[in-house]
Write a protein that holds these residues in place. Structure first.
Motif, PDB file in Angstrom:
ATOM      1  N   ALA A   1       0.830  -1.204   0.000  1.00 30.09           N
ATOM      2  CA  ALA A   1       0.000   0.000   0.000  1.00 30.09           C
ATOM      3  C   ALA A   1       0.866   1.255   0.000  1.00 30.09           C
ATOM      4  CB  ALA A   1      -0.939  -0.010   1.202  1.00 30.09           C
ATOM      5  N   LEU A   2       1.925   1.256   0.777  1.00 32.68           N
ATOM      6  CA  LEU A   2       2.820   2.411   0.819  1.00 32.68           C
ATOM      7  C   LEU A   2       3.532   2.601  -0.514  1.00 32.68           C
ATOM      8  CD1 LEU A   2       4.457   2.028   4.363  1.00 32.68           C
ATOM      9  CD2 LEU A   2       2.682   3.659   3.679  1.00 32.68           C
ATOM     10  N   MET A   3       3.946   1.507  -1.131  1.00 31.69           N
ATOM     11  CA  MET A   3       4.694   1.592  -2.385  1.00 31.69           C
ATOM     12  C   MET A   3       3.835   2.090  -3.537  1.00 31.69           C
ATOM     13  SD  MET A   3       6.956  -1.895  -2.020  1.00 31.69           S
ATOM     14  CE  MET A   3       8.061  -1.648  -3.412  1.00 31.69           C
ATOM     15  N   LEU A   4       2.521   1.948  -3.436  1.00 30.76           N
ATOM     16  CA  LEU A   4       1.624   2.407  -4.499  1.00 30.76           C
ATOM     17  C   LEU A   4       1.255   3.882  -4.359  1.00 30.76           C
ATOM     18  CD1 LEU A   4      -0.709  -0.709  -4.844  1.00 30.76           C
ATOM     19  CD2 LEU A   4       1.040   0.084  -6.464  1.00 30.76           C
ATOM     20  N   ASN A   5       1.849   4.547  -3.395  1.00 30.42           N
ATOM     21  CA  ASN A   5       1.667   5.994  -3.233  1.00 30.42           C
ATOM     22  C   ASN A   5       2.816   6.704  -3.944  1.00 30.42           C
ATOM     23  OD1 ASN A   5       1.716   8.701  -2.244  1.00 30.42           O
ATOM     24  ND2 ASN A   5       0.613   8.066  -0.414  1.00 30.42           N
ATOM     25  N   PRO A   6       2.527   7.630  -4.870  1.00 23.12           N
ATOM     26  CA  PRO A   6       3.606   8.292  -5.623  1.00 23.12           C
ATOM     27  C   PRO A   6       4.559   9.109  -4.766  1.00 23.12           C
ATOM     28  CG  PRO A   6       1.477   9.340  -6.027  1.00 23.12           C
ATOM     29  CD  PRO A   6       1.187   8.069  -5.305  1.00 23.12           C
TER      30      PRO A   6
ATOM     31  N   LEU B   1       6.447  14.420   1.891  1.00 21.13           N
ATOM     32  CA  LEU B   1       5.184  15.094   2.190  1.00 21.13           C
ATOM     33  C   LEU B   1       5.293  16.587   1.930  1.00 21.13           C
ATOM     34  CD1 LEU B   1       4.354  13.270   5.562  1.00 21.13           C
ATOM     35  CD2 LEU B   1       3.753  12.599   3.222  1.00 21.13           C
ATOM     36  N   GLY B   2       4.118  17.232   1.836  1.00 16.48           N
ATOM     37  CA  GLY B   2       4.080  18.681   1.680  1.00 16.48           C
ATOM     38  C   GLY B   2       3.617  19.112   0.301  1.00 16.48           C
ATOM     39  N   ASP B   3       3.325  20.412   0.199  1.00 17.55           N
ATOM     40  CA  ASP B   3       2.898  21.008  -1.068  1.00 17.55           C
ATOM     41  C   ASP B   3       3.922  22.010  -1.583  1.00 17.55           C
ATOM     42  OD1 ASP B   3       0.436  19.654  -1.246  1.00 17.55           O
ATOM     43  OD2 ASP B   3      -0.462  21.022   0.203  1.00 17.55           O
ATOM     44  N   ASP B   4       5.141  21.896  -1.119  1.00 16.83           N
ATOM     45  CA  ASP B   4       6.183  22.826  -1.567  1.00 16.83           C
ATOM     46  C   ASP B   4       6.668  22.435  -2.959  1.00 16.83           C
ATOM     47  OD1 ASP B   4       9.151  21.283  -0.788  1.00 16.83           O
ATOM     48  OD2 ASP B   4       7.260  20.496  -0.005  1.00 16.83           O
ATOM     49  N   ALA B   5       7.489  23.295  -3.546  1.00 13.58           N
ATOM     50  CA  ALA B   5       7.953  23.078  -4.919  1.00 13.58           C
ATOM     51  C   ALA B   5       8.731  21.777  -5.045  1.00 13.58           C
ATOM     52  CB  ALA B   5       8.823  24.263  -5.355  1.00 13.58           C
ATOM     53  N   GLY B   6       9.536  21.443  -4.036  1.00 16.77           N
ATOM     54  CA  GLY B   6      10.329  20.226  -4.094  1.00 16.77           C
ATOM     55  C   GLY B   6       9.473  18.976  -4.131  1.00 16.77           C
ATOM     56  N   ALA B   7       8.405  18.960  -3.345  1.00 18.36           N
ATOM     57  CA  ALA B   7       7.529  17.797  -3.312  1.00 18.36           C
ATOM     58  C   ALA B   7       6.822  17.607  -4.654  1.00 18.36           C
ATOM     59  CB  ALA B   7       6.497  17.955  -2.192  1.00 18.36           C
ATOM     60  N   TRP B   8       6.307  18.696  -5.219  1.00 13.70           N
ATOM     61  CA  TRP B   8       5.598  18.576  -6.479  1.00 13.70           C
ATOM     62  C   TRP B   8       6.545  18.299  -7.640  1.00 13.70           C
ATOM     63  CZ3 TRP B   8       0.872  17.314  -6.811  1.00 13.70           C
ATOM     64  CH2 TRP B   8      -0.013  17.664  -5.786  1.00 13.70           C
TER      65      TRP B   8
ATOM     66  N   ARG C   1       5.950  15.219 -10.210  1.00 13.28           N
ATOM     67  CA  ARG C   1       5.897  15.407 -11.670  1.00 13.28           C
ATOM     68  C   ARG C   1       6.917  14.534 -12.379  1.00 13.28           C
ATOM     69  NH1 ARG C   1       5.149  20.886 -10.188  1.00 13.28           N
ATOM     70  NH2 ARG C   1       7.383  21.260 -10.451  1.00 13.28           N
ATOM     71  N   GLU C   2       8.065  14.340 -11.767  1.00 12.92           N
ATOM     72  CA  GLU C   2       9.121  13.543 -12.384  1.00 12.92           C
ATOM     73  C   GLU C   2       8.715  12.080 -12.545  1.00 12.92           C
ATOM     74  OE1 GLU C   2      12.414  14.262  -9.813  1.00 12.92           O
ATOM     75  OE2 GLU C   2      13.052  16.084 -10.855  1.00 12.92           O
ATOM     76  N   ILE C   3       7.766  11.629 -11.746  1.00 12.79           N
ATOM     77  CA  ILE C   3       7.299  10.249 -11.856  1.00 12.79           C
ATOM     78  C   ILE C   3       6.605  10.019 -13.194  1.00 12.79           C
ATOM     79  CG2 ILE C   3       5.667   8.563 -10.887  1.00 12.79           C
ATOM     80  CD1 ILE C   3       6.259   9.742  -8.145  1.00 12.79           C
ATOM     81  N   GLY C   4       5.943  11.054 -13.685  1.00 14.51           N
ATOM     82  CA  GLY C   4       5.254  10.949 -14.969  1.00 14.51           C
ATOM     83  C   GLY C   4       3.768  10.681 -14.801  1.00 14.51           C
ATOM     84  N   VAL C   5       2.979  11.223 -15.703  1.00 13.03           N
ATOM     85  CA  VAL C   5       1.527  11.117 -15.609  1.00 13.03           C
ATOM     86  C   VAL C   5       1.067   9.671 -15.714  1.00 13.03           C
ATOM     87  CG1 VAL C   5      -0.659  11.750 -16.676  1.00 13.03           C
ATOM     88  CG2 VAL C   5       1.172  13.436 -16.519  1.00 13.03           C
TER      89      VAL C   5
ATOM     90  N   PHE D   1      -1.273   4.810 -13.235  1.00 15.01           N
ATOM     91  CA  PHE D   1      -1.170   3.375 -12.953  1.00 15.01           C
ATOM     92  C   PHE D   1      -1.171   3.127 -11.452  1.00 15.01           C
ATOM     93  CE2 PHE D   1       1.767   0.059 -11.528  1.00 15.01           C
ATOM     94  CZ  PHE D   1       1.106  -1.069 -11.985  1.00 15.01           C
ATOM     95  N   MET D   2      -0.407   3.917 -10.707  1.00 18.20           N
ATOM     96  CA  MET D   2      -0.316   3.732  -9.264  1.00 18.20           C
ATOM     97  C   MET D   2      -1.665   4.003  -8.602  1.00 18.20           C
ATOM     98  SD  MET D   2       3.430   5.452  -8.588  1.00 18.20           S
ATOM     99  CE  MET D   2       3.631   4.915  -6.892  1.00 18.20           C
ATOM    100  N   TRP D   3      -2.361   5.019  -9.070  1.00 15.85           N
ATOM    101  CA  TRP D   3      -3.672   5.363  -8.508  1.00 15.85           C
ATOM    102  C   TRP D   3      -4.663   4.222  -8.735  1.00 15.85           C
ATOM    103  CZ3 TRP D   3      -8.600   6.178 -10.597  1.00 15.85           C
ATOM    104  CH2 TRP D   3      -9.522   6.794  -9.736  1.00 15.85           C
ATOM    105  N   VAL D   4      -4.712   3.699  -9.964  1.00 12.28           N
ATOM    106  CA  VAL D   4      -5.625   2.594 -10.282  1.00 12.28           C
ATOM    107  C   VAL D   4      -5.227   1.347  -9.506  1.00 12.28           C
ATOM    108  CG1 VAL D   4      -6.427   1.049 -12.110  1.00 12.28           C
ATOM    109  CG2 VAL D   4      -6.184   3.497 -12.564  1.00 12.28           C
ATOM    110  N   ALA D   5      -3.931   1.038  -9.482  1.00 10.66           N
ATOM    111  CA  ALA D   5      -3.449  -0.157  -8.789  1.00 10.66           C
ATOM    112  C   ALA D   5      -3.753  -0.093  -7.297  1.00 10.66           C
ATOM    113  CB  ALA D   5      -1.948  -0.326  -9.022  1.00 10.66           C
ATOM    114  N   ALA D   6      -3.627   1.100  -6.723  1.00 15.86           N
ATOM    115  CA  ALA D   6      -3.892   1.251  -5.290  1.00 15.86           C
ATOM    116  C   ALA D   6      -5.353   0.937  -4.971  1.00 15.86           C
ATOM    117  CB  ALA D   6      -3.543   2.669  -4.841  1.00 15.86           C
TER     118      ALA D   6
END
Length: 267
Positions: A75-80, A103-110, A114-118, A123-128
């Motif tokens: 479950a943890l691994m399916l979280n981006p 965690l967080g909404d700062d520029a580094g977190a986002w 984004r680097e993970i890719g859409v 896929f991770m959202w559906v798989a979770a």
């Protein structure tokens, strides 16, 4: 404290045991590693006071007990926001694991998300969601969880919510952080610097991002984190402390070099 370019880290050799002379590899975990990561965690915490309270029937229903740990790892691994790592012996055996979340909404977190890719995020959202549904149905077909003390699990969850709000949620400046969700190492491999090597991964990331690291330390783990420079924010709630070793363990924080600390460490 750093890893080599290829992700390997060698322990200092010792003539006393073959274990201490083995080269240890720290690498990024894959979904295929989750079952063994779960089994390692289940073994490490099997006889702790907290586990005995939450899962009093784990011996009789050991397969269900192990499944709790495996499902949590997956479950943890399916979280981006999650990054998971394993420590392996020279034979490839997983001897330890660590899971961290940015965690967080700062520029580094986002930027990291984004680097993970859409496509991968979708896929991770559906798989979770599929995995969540699968787990629910499987437990239902088995007539529910037979390992747990359900009242204890609900009580413990309420304590976690209280401490989470007290030490993290009520401090806006702590929202942007790396959080150590889990760090486990087989008993026979403890005390050899492997836990430090796993933590080095997230400490390097936090230093680069300029953010803190937060975690909940067990009574046994507190010593390791203290040696790594973590500071104790406060003990767990009084009730939770009564389950573990009283007066030990609690919420801890690590500040990267150059970070402007809070004016007050108020809990």
């Amino acid at each position: 404290m750093s890893l080599t370019a290829n992700g390997k880290a060698n322990l200092a050799t010792s003539p006393k045991t073959s274990i201490s002379s083995e080269p240890i590899i720290i690498r990024r975990a894959t979904l295929k590693d989750a079952p063994e990561m779960g089994r390692v965690g289940g073994r490490v915490y099997y006889d702790t006071p907290l586990t005995s309270w939450l899962w009093p029937h784990r011996a009789k229903y050991h397969a269900q007990y192990e499944r709790h740990w495996i499902e949590r790892r997956l479950a943890l691994m399916l979280n981006p926001r999650n990054e998971s790592y394993v420590a392996c012996s020279s034979s490839g055996q997983i001897i330890g694991a660590a899971q961290f979340a940015r965690l967080g909404d700062d520029a580094g977190a986002w930027k990291r998300i984004r680097e993970i890719g859409v496509l991968r995020r979708v896929f991770m959202w559906v798989a979770a969601w599929v995995f969540w549904g699968y787990c629910k149905v499987r437990w239902w077909l088995e007539g529910g969880d037979k390992t747990q003390n359900k009242e204890a699990v609900e009580t413990f969850a309420s304590w976690c919510r209280v401490d989470g709000e007290r030490y993290w949620g009520s401090h806006e400046e702590r929202a942007s952080r790396w959080h150590c969700q889990s760090l486990v190492l087989l008993p026979e491999w403890q005390g050899k610097g492997i836990g430090k090597k796993l933590m080095a991964v997230v400490m390097e990331k936090a230093q680069r991002d300029g953010v803190i690291i937060g975690l909940e330390a067990s009574a046994k783990g507190e010593g390791l984190y203290t040696k790594l420079g973590f500071e104790l924010l406060g003990r767990f709630t009084g009730e939770a402390g009564a389950v573990e070793d009283v007066g030990q363990g609690g919420m801890m924080i690590w500040y990267p070099e150059g970070y402007k600390k809070e004016a007050s460490s108020e809990m």
